[in-house]
Write an enzyme that holds these catalytic residues in place. Structure first.
Site, PDB file in Angstrom:
ATOM      1  N   GLY A  65       0.831  -1.200   0.000  1.00  0.00           N
ATOM      2  CA  GLY A  65       0.000   0.000   0.000  1.00  0.00           C
ATOM      3  C   GLY A  65       0.863   1.246   0.000  1.00  0.00           C
ATOM      4  O   GLY A  65       2.087   1.168  -0.075  1.00  0.00           O
ATOM      5  N   GLU A  67       1.199   3.442   2.506  1.00  0.00           N
ATOM      6  CA  GLU A  67       1.881   3.696   3.778  1.00  0.00           C
ATOM      7  C   GLU A  67       2.407   2.432   4.450  1.00  0.00           C
ATOM      8  O   GLU A  67       3.304   2.503   5.270  1.00  0.00           O
ATOM      9  CB  GLU A  67       0.924   4.393   4.761  1.00  0.00           C
ATOM     10  CG  GLU A  67       0.029   5.455   4.150  1.00  0.00           C
ATOM     11  CD  GLU A  67       0.811   6.645   3.613  1.00  0.00           C
ATOM     12  OE1 GLU A  67       2.038   6.703   3.841  1.00  0.00           O
ATOM     13  OE2 GLU A  67       0.199   7.514   2.968  1.00  0.00           O
ATOM     14  N   ASP A 197     -12.968   3.605   9.169  1.00  0.00           N
ATOM     15  CA  ASP A 197     -12.626   3.544   7.735  1.00  0.00           C
ATOM     16  C   ASP A 197     -13.287   2.310   7.132  1.00  0.00           C
ATOM     17  O   ASP A 197     -12.705   1.604   6.319  1.00  0.00           O
ATOM     18  CB  ASP A 197     -11.112   3.503   7.563  1.00  0.00           C
ATOM     19  CG  ASP A 197     -10.703   3.652   6.093  1.00  0.00           C
ATOM     20  OD1 ASP A 197     -11.455   4.254   5.314  1.00  0.00           O
ATOM     21  OD2 ASP A 197      -9.620   3.144   5.716  1.00  0.00           O
ATOM     22  N   ASN A 202     -12.237  -2.867   3.321  1.00  0.00           N
ATOM     23  CA  ASN A 202     -11.648  -3.291   4.599  1.00  0.00           C
ATOM     24  C   ASN A 202     -12.462  -4.380   5.292  1.00  0.00           C
ATOM     25  O   ASN A 202     -12.410  -4.538   6.506  1.00  0.00           O
ATOM     26  CB  ASN A 202     -11.447  -2.079   5.520  1.00  0.00           C
ATOM     27  CG  ASN A 202     -10.230  -1.262   5.089  1.00  0.00           C
ATOM     28  OD1 ASN A 202      -9.317  -1.791   4.449  1.00  0.00           O
ATOM     29  ND2 ASN A 202     -10.221   0.011   5.429  1.00  0.00           N
ATOM     30  N   ASP A 214      -7.902  -3.815   8.996  1.00  0.00           N
ATOM     31  CA  ASP A 214      -7.341  -2.465   8.843  1.00  0.00           C
ATOM     32  C   ASP A 214      -7.910  -1.530   9.922  1.00  0.00           C
ATOM     33  O   ASP A 214      -8.654  -0.595   9.634  1.00  0.00           O
ATOM     34  CB  ASP A 214      -7.644  -1.930   7.434  1.00  0.00           C
ATOM     35  CG  ASP A 214      -6.706  -0.781   7.057  1.00  0.00           C
ATOM     36  OD1 ASP A 214      -5.875  -0.403   7.900  1.00  0.00           O
ATOM     37  OD2 ASP A 214      -6.819  -0.263   5.929  1.00  0.00           O
TER      38      ASP A 214
HETATM   39  N1  LIG Z   1      -4.330 -10.232   8.391  1.00  0.00           N
HETATM   40  C1  LIG Z   1      -4.294 -10.286   7.063  1.00  0.00           C
HETATM   41  N2  LIG Z   1      -4.386 -11.461   6.422  1.00  0.00           N
HETATM   42  C2  LIG Z   1      -4.344 -11.536   5.079  1.00  0.00           C
HETATM   43  N3  LIG Z   1      -4.212 -10.472   4.278  1.00  0.00           N
HETATM   44  C3  LIG Z   1      -4.118  -9.266   4.844  1.00  0.00           C
HETATM   45  C4  LIG Z   1      -4.161  -9.105   6.263  1.00  0.00           C
HETATM   46  N4  LIG Z   1      -4.061  -7.784   6.551  1.00  0.00           N
HETATM   47  C5  LIG Z   1      -3.962  -7.159   5.370  1.00  0.00           C
HETATM   48  N5  LIG Z   1      -3.999  -8.032   4.332  1.00  0.00           N
HETATM   49  C6  LIG Z   1      -3.927  -7.723   2.891  1.00  0.00           C
HETATM   50  O1  LIG Z   1      -3.250  -6.499   2.700  1.00  0.00           O
HETATM   51  C7  LIG Z   1      -4.123  -5.506   2.164  1.00  0.00           C
HETATM   52  C8  LIG Z   1      -3.855  -4.162   2.828  1.00  0.00           C
HETATM   53  O2  LIG Z   1      -4.054  -4.252   4.220  1.00  0.00           O
HETATM   54  P1  LIG Z   1      -4.657  -3.080   5.071  1.00  0.00           P
HETATM   55  O3  LIG Z   1      -4.577  -3.480   6.498  1.00  0.00           O
HETATM   56  O4  LIG Z   1      -5.991  -2.693   4.528  1.00  0.00           O
HETATM   57  O5  LIG Z   1      -3.598  -1.940   4.818  1.00  0.00           O
HETATM   58  P2  LIG Z   1      -3.762  -0.470   4.184  1.00  0.00           P
HETATM   59  O6  LIG Z   1      -3.645   0.401   5.393  1.00  0.00           O
HETATM   60  O7  LIG Z   1      -2.604  -0.382   3.270  1.00  0.00           O
HETATM   61  O8  LIG Z   1      -5.103  -0.367   3.515  1.00  0.00           O
HETATM   62  C9  LIG Z   1      -5.514  -6.036   2.403  1.00  0.00           C
HETATM   63  O9  LIG Z   1      -6.414  -5.586   1.444  1.00  0.00           O
HETATM   64  C10 LIG Z   1      -5.326  -7.530   2.327  1.00  0.00           C
HETATM   65  O10 LIG Z   1      -5.324  -7.970   0.993  1.00  0.00           O
HETATM   66 MG   LIG Z   2      -7.011  -1.047   3.831  1.00  0.00          MG
END
Ligand SMILES: Nc1ncnc2c1ncn2[C@@H]1O[C@H](COP(=O)(O)OP(=O)(O)O)[C@@H](O)[C@H]1O
Ligand SMILES: [Mg+2]
Length: 260
Positions: A65, A67, A197, A202, A214
């Site tokens: 992503g 950040e 969010d 999410n 997230d």
């Molecule tokens: N615990 C998790 N298990 C599997 N995939 C994850 C997990 N956390 C995040 N992801 C993957 O990473 C992506 C981005 O995570 P996220 O927490 O939404 O970060 P951002 O703040 O960049 O949006 C998610 O859309 C998902 O595909």
């Molecule tokens: Mg996210």
């Protein structure tokens, strides 16, 4: 040689073997690739997790992503983990973060410099996941956090994340909508948090059930923006599910159900 001495020697050999394995692991080609991506401090955190056995292997990037990067990893037992690493800190991101941290009583004494803010951000996501897990809200279970690195349960299989609501058609949208409202209610009343969010991006669909993730920006219900954020989350949820033909509960009514 006595039996005891023999055993001792065998044990030492084993320990050395284990250490060598760790060293091989730590300083192999993997290190070269990791070094290209992470700064020294992030590398130290990762090695610390490897040494403690919280992580055993780190594989590829699941998501890069703006950040944060999410890596697929496994522990010694072979359990799949997600390692979320906060890296960049655009002025915009920092500005956004401040708003959420400043009203959060759990982070009253956090310094305002960039590093402290990013560490607080990772810590905040960890604490939010802990509180949500305790309230039985389906979220990735948190495992460890240090500085800018958060380790949590991997939602998905073989390094492939579960699809988000955005990516996967839902069989029974009415049921998913109801389950999400129950989750938001537990999140509000038991975890005393508002996601802040929430959208189809999410929420993952895993084993037929919605899993919310997230949670870095999630705030305590005492935060000055909590009500505004909850209404926004509910508006997003309603927009998504009404498009799927679900007879959604009007936002104000849903707000009362969740929060009052
Ligand atoms: N615990 C998790 N298990 C599997 N995939 C994850 C997990 N956390 C995040 N992801 C993957 O990473 C992506 C981005 O995570 P996220 O927490 O939404 O970060 P951002 O703040 O960049 O949006 C998610 O859309 C998902 O595909
Ligand atoms: Mg996210």
């Amino acid at each position: 040689m006595s039996r005891k001495a023999h055993e001792k020697l065998a044990h030492r050999e084993k320990t050395v073997e284990r250490r060598d394995k760790m060293l091989i692991h730590d300083f192999s080609s993997e290190r070269a690739t990791l070094e290209e991506v992470f700064d020294q401090s992030t590398l130290m955190v990762i090695y610390n997790f490897l040494n403690k056995g919280i992580l055993d292997e780190i594989y590829g990037v699941v998501n890069a992503g703006k950040e944060a990067r999410v890596y697929w990893s496994k522990n010694k037992e072979g359990k799949e983990l997600a390692v979320k690493i906060y890296l960049t800190s655009s002025a915009e991101f920092l500005k956004g973060m401040r708003k959420y941290i400043e009203g959060d009583k759990r982070f009253k004494s956090v310094k305002r410099d960039t590093r402290s803010l990013i560490f607080a951000w990772a810590q905040k996501e960890y604490r939010n996941l802990q509180q949500a897990t305790k309230a039985r809200v389906p979220v990735p279970k948190p495992i460890a956090v240090e500085k800018n690195v958060l380790v949590m349960e991997f939602i998905g299989k073989n390094g492939v994340s579960a699809p988000s609501l955005r990516e996967q058609a839902i069989n029974n949208p009415e049921k998913a909508y109801t389950q999400l409202l129950v989750s938001l209610k537990r999140l509000y009343r038991e975890a005393e948090l508002v996601h802040g969010d929430l959208s189809e991006y999410n929420i993952m669909l895993w084993k037929g059930k919605p899993v919310i993730f997230d949670l870095s920006q999630a705030v305590p219900v005492s935060h000055p923006m909590a009500s505004f954020l909850l209404r926004r989350d509910l508006t997003n949820l309603n927009r998504f599910f009404s498009r799927l033909g679900v007879n959604v509960i009007p936002v104000e009514e849903a707000f009362k159900q969740v929060a009052c």
